[in-house]
Design a protein around this motif. Sequence first.
Motif: not given
Length: 573
Positions: A202-215
Amino acid sequence: MFTGLVIFFIFTLVSSSSTITTDQKSVLLLKLNGNITELDIDNPVPSLDNPLNPVVDGTGLMGILHNIEKAKNDPNIAGIVLHLQSIGAGFASLKELREALNDFKQSKKFVWAYGEYLSEGAYYLTSVANKIYLNPTGSLEFNGLSAQRTFYKGAFDKLDIKPEIFRVGTYKSAVEPYMTDKMSEASRRQTESYLNSIYDLYLKDIATSRKVSLARLTQASDSGLVQSPADALKYQLITKIGYYDELEAEVKQRLDLNENQKIKWVRLSKYREVETEWEKQQKKSNHRIAVIVADGEIRSGNGRDGIVGAAKIVKALRRARKSKSVKAIVLRVNSPGGSALASDIMWREIHLTRKVKPVIASMSDVAASGGYYIAMACDTIVAQPNTITGSIGIFSIYFNLAAFQKNKLGITNDYVNTGKFSALGDPSYPFTEADRQILQRSIERGYESFTSKAAKDRGMSLAELKSVASGRVWAGNEAKQNGLVDVLGSFNDALAIAAKKAKLSKKDYRLWFLPVEKPLIDKIKDNLGVSVKARQRMLKQELGELYPYLEILKKIKETPQVQARLPYDIVIK
């Protein structure tokens, strides 16, 4: 007489309706705030809604996916606007929709979104949009997932109801609510494993879409840092804090419309009726891939809404197998399991079918226990990384009501038996140790049969299979690592595999969904009455938080004794 007149009037309306088309610069509006099932729930005459039988149009995942692809290839559709709040879908279904919308964006058309309250699931889908508006007084849930279980042992103790439980497998914890008041360590361990796996994705997909770091996202979620629209903007979860009219104004600018011009919104319920040139091309091929949908709990018979009837699925398999135009089959499974017997009947029919043509399993949100049983019979198993699957094991449960009837109701029973075990399983007859041994041996034989078939179908040794069985639930990516799944992918990926095995190109087939829907006249008759789903909705409204307990009692009454079912009803929120 009245019904006949109404049906005549309906047919007059239907026959006189004009073809629905879209105008240039139209925008597809996706309001997906209800439950999303695998197939559409159709109201045959939307303009004549029966207040006793409200029907939600356009909630079928297969239909939504098709119409997003149709919109991608429709020159009159300029973009898509998502208007979401809370959405009734599992994370695998939401991932399918995310992938479809990502594919739609490849056409250079826009995907924008607006929300007032966005649940964790609704935001997962929303995050794929190019622009995301959140109402200034709205909220966005971003604090992690929680899996809830309810336990009934205390209630049964008070009622003098004694459950007699037979199971195989450390993790087969479907019976735990009746024998304890909290999760076992094994149940907690498996839940933590698949829940964390689902949320990591869930977090990885959102990080990719929103271009935000996973951390950064992980910190915001774990620490509960998103508590207001301003926080959501700060952590780049949204694009803008704004009202719906502000989004509309920006859509107008994007479409080069002046203030006096209206946006040509097209709702999904209407767009489904539009036949585009792309769609016409899709229907030209004489070759078909049959899509057989098994959505719900598994039972014997023909089933109903939310119930996979083994007889109906077997009939669909035979029909697809005998059809010369069907070159391959995709079995779409969204089921926690159910009757072990019904699962085995379908398993056998799938094996007979795959001798004639390819059968590919496509797992949706859940394909566990009996749901896995029927999937394992297919040539190839495709699952999303966040599909809930596995749970290879069986159990049975009987409820001894003798003390309840005597102590609470003043009712007693007496028996005349022809043999020592004549009353075995009767809810008012006390179990003996010999009775328990018979039933436990039966469950153990059933487990050996299930695991032996699974090992053979998966090309594993029995020892290897049992090491990942024992009733344990896995997320799809975990199941892939353990050899229970072949490919991580979507429904479209399953179609591509089926087409390749049947030596068909993408443009050389069309889909045929089975079991075939009811004729229009039957749908109309159903809509004039009160359907099963309508009754459920009305009961839910009346009982509120008590409704789940009614469902439990119904399951106790209707459940076959031997179950290949998910360890428990998973509620993720």
